[in-house]
Design a protein around this motif. Structure first.
Motif, PDB file in Angstrom:
ATOM      1  N   MET A 136       0.855  -1.197   0.000  1.00 29.68           N
ATOM      2  CA  MET A 136       0.000   0.000   0.000  1.00 29.68           C
ATOM      3  C   MET A 136       0.887   1.242   0.000  1.00 29.68           C
ATOM      4  O   MET A 136       1.816   1.345   0.784  1.00 29.68           O
ATOM      5  CB  MET A 136      -0.899  -0.002   1.241  1.00 29.68           C
ATOM      6  N   PRO A 137       0.612   2.218  -0.894  1.00 30.54           N
ATOM      7  CA  PRO A 137       1.480   3.395  -0.945  1.00 30.54           C
ATOM      8  C   PRO A 137       1.322   4.280   0.279  1.00 30.54           C
ATOM      9  O   PRO A 137       0.300   4.252   0.966  1.00 30.54           O
ATOM     10  CB  PRO A 137       1.006   4.115  -2.214  1.00 30.54           C
ATOM     11  N   GLY A 138       2.360   5.086   0.494  1.00 30.64           N
ATOM     12  CA  GLY A 138       2.292   6.086   1.552  1.00 30.64           C
ATOM     13  C   GLY A 138       1.515   7.306   1.079  1.00 30.64           C
ATOM     14  O   GLY A 138       0.910   7.300   0.003  1.00 30.64           O
ATOM     15  N   THR A 139       1.534   8.361   1.877  1.00 29.44           N
ATOM     16  CA  THR A 139       0.783   9.576   1.569  1.00 29.44           C
ATOM     17  C   THR A 139       1.730  10.753   1.392  1.00 29.44           C
ATOM     18  O   THR A 139       2.703  10.896   2.149  1.00 29.44           O
ATOM     19  CB  THR A 139      -0.218   9.896   2.693  1.00 29.44           C
TER      20      THR A 139
ATOM     21  N   ASP B 283       7.892  10.092   7.236  1.00 29.27           N
ATOM     22  CA  ASP B 283       9.179   9.406   7.166  1.00 29.27           C
ATOM     23  C   ASP B 283      10.294  10.310   6.656  1.00 29.27           C
ATOM     24  O   ASP B 283      11.449  10.188   7.071  1.00 29.27           O
ATOM     25  CB  ASP B 283       9.061   8.171   6.263  1.00 29.27           C
ATOM     26  N   PHE B 284       9.950  11.221   5.746  1.00 26.05           N
ATOM     27  CA  PHE B 284      10.955  12.160   5.232  1.00 26.05           C
ATOM     28  C   PHE B 284      10.265  13.409   4.703  1.00 26.05           C
ATOM     29  O   PHE B 284       9.047  13.416   4.472  1.00 26.05           O
ATOM     30  CB  PHE B 284      11.831  11.510   4.152  1.00 26.05           C
TER      31      PHE B 284
ATOM     32  N   ILE C  76       8.364   9.691  -5.607  1.00 24.93           N
ATOM     33  CA  ILE C  76       7.286   8.782  -6.014  1.00 24.93           C
ATOM     34  C   ILE C  76       7.639   7.336  -5.664  1.00 24.93           C
ATOM     35  O   ILE C  76       6.803   6.574  -5.139  1.00 24.93           O
ATOM     36  CB  ILE C  76       7.015   8.904  -7.527  1.00 24.93           C
ATOM     37  N   SER C  77       8.882   6.949  -5.935  1.00 24.88           N
ATOM     38  CA  SER C  77       9.320   5.573  -5.654  1.00 24.88           C
ATOM     39  C   SER C  77       9.198   5.247  -4.168  1.00 24.88           C
ATOM     40  O   SER C  77       8.726   4.163  -3.789  1.00 24.88           O
ATOM     41  CB  SER C  77      10.762   5.389  -6.125  1.00 24.88           C
ATOM     42  N   ARG C  78       9.603   6.193  -3.338  1.00 31.76           N
ATOM     43  CA  ARG C  78       9.531   5.960  -1.892  1.00 31.76           C
ATOM     44  C   ARG C  78       8.085   5.938  -1.409  1.00 31.76           C
ATOM     45  O   ARG C  78       7.735   5.172  -0.505  1.00 31.76           O
ATOM     46  CB  ARG C  78      10.359   7.019  -1.153  1.00 31.76           C
ATOM     47  N   LEU C  79       7.251   6.794  -1.991  1.00 31.25           N
ATOM     48  CA  LEU C  79       5.827   6.776  -1.639  1.00 31.25           C
ATOM     49  C   LEU C  79       5.184   5.451  -2.033  1.00 31.25           C
ATOM     50  O   LEU C  79       4.402   4.880  -1.263  1.00 31.25           O
ATOM     51  CB  LEU C  79       5.106   7.945  -2.326  1.00 31.25           C
TER      52      LEU C  79
ATOM     53  N   GLY D 132       5.638   2.730   0.377  1.00 27.26           N
ATOM     54  CA  GLY D 132       4.924   2.775   1.657  1.00 27.26           C
ATOM     55  C   GLY D 132       5.349   3.888   2.596  1.00 27.26           C
ATOM     56  O   GLY D 132       4.769   4.047   3.669  1.00 27.26           O
ATOM     57  N   GLU D 133       6.360   4.698   2.221  1.00 29.66           N
ATOM     58  CA  GLU D 133       6.788   5.789   3.100  1.00 29.66           C
ATOM     59  C   GLU D 133       5.872   6.998   2.926  1.00 29.66           C
ATOM     60  O   GLU D 133       5.301   7.220   1.864  1.00 29.66           O
ATOM     61  CB  GLU D 133       8.230   6.197   2.765  1.00 29.66           C
TER      62      GLU D 133
END
Length: 278
Positions: free
Chosen positions: A1-4, A30-31, A69-72, A75-76
């Motif tokens: 699930m992606p992050g926000t 997260d960042f 986008i990749s980090r989102l 899940g971050e």
């Protein structure tokens, strides 16, 4: 699930405008993606927030946007901030939000101060309908095209401007828009905040021998259709002739008649000269 992706509004000058929600959001992600990490780290230190920072701005938005986008997608959660005000408003965050929406990545917001709305509210000009035009282009052709498009814009118009470009911009306003009401909003919410409500011509005179300082938001009155004269040109010439009979010069009589009738002074003067020749 992606992050926000969280869009977090930050103060435009006064740290007291930082909201509790903005502080808690920055502390929970997260960042943080910041326009200028050197500016944002001061804000984070003020509220004792320690989070990894990465730089996301106009000239690296493609490369860094992909990384965010990749980090989102992994899940971050990420908070996007600018140096001041709301992200994605006259800001490359607009593209990041659009890309997140296309990929189904949730976007949320912790709203905060906005220089556009602050200046508009303080301007004293109509606020029911307005448009925000950001910074004018510095290149000749695109700048002229932008100004030309706005000549008949009836809504109140809001611009951003840097101090070293203000004089040129005011001169262009006079050339393209005429002498309209304008509010020059400087250093909003800061110690030296100043709101100058005047006209374009008077603003040019004000800064004739003075170098502008601080960041400006310019709020300009929209275009207004000229009022139709309530009398015919023949009746206006009769008014002019009455002033002539009182001993006024043709130039002065034309000026006074124009003020009384709504016709242009030069038009009345020219017509009076032609009627005299006949």
């Amino acid at each position: 699930m992606p992050g926000t992706l969280y869009l977090v509004g930050t103060p435009i000058g006064n740290m007291g405008d930082m909201s509790e929600r903005a502080i808690s959001t920055l502390g929970e992600v997260d960042f943080i993606a910041a326009e200028d990490t050197r500016v944002s780290v001061k804000l984070l230190n003020r509220f004792e927030i320690k989070k990894p920072l990465l730089c996301y701005f106009e000239h690296n938005r493609a490369e860094m946007g992909e990384k965010i986008i990749s980090r989102l997608l992994g899940g971050e959660n990420c908070a996007l901030v600018t140096d001041a005000g709301m992200p994605a408003i006259s800001d490359p965050g607009e593209e990041l939000v659009r890309n997140c929406a296309a990929l189904g990545i949730p976007v949320s917001v912790a709203p905060g101060p906005s220089a556009v709305i602050t200046a508009l509210a303080m301007s004293g000009l109509p606020t029911q309908r307005f448009c925000f035009e950001g910074f004018l282009s510095t290149s000749g052709k695109s700048r002229r095209e932008h100004l030309e498009e706005l000549k008949k814009e009836k809504r109140t118009i809001v611009f951003y401007e840097a101090p070293h470009k203000l004089k040129r911009t005011l001169s262009d306003f006079l050339e393209y828009f005429g002498d309209r009401d304008i509010a020059l909003c400087r250093e909003l919410t800061k110690i030296h905040e100043e709101i100058i409500r005047t006209t374009v011509k008077k603003a040019i005179e004000l800064y004739g021998d003075t170098e502008p300082r601080g960041e400006f938001v310019l709020v300009l009155r929209g275009y207004e259709e000229p009022e139709e004269p309530e009398m015919t040109i023949e009746e206006a010439l009769e008014v002019l002739n009455r002033y002539r009979e009182e001993g006024k010069s043709l130039k002065e009589a034309s000026r006074l008649a124009a003020a009384d009738t709504g016709f242009r002074k030069n038009d009345l003067y020219d017509l009076a000269v032609r009627s005299t020749i006949k």
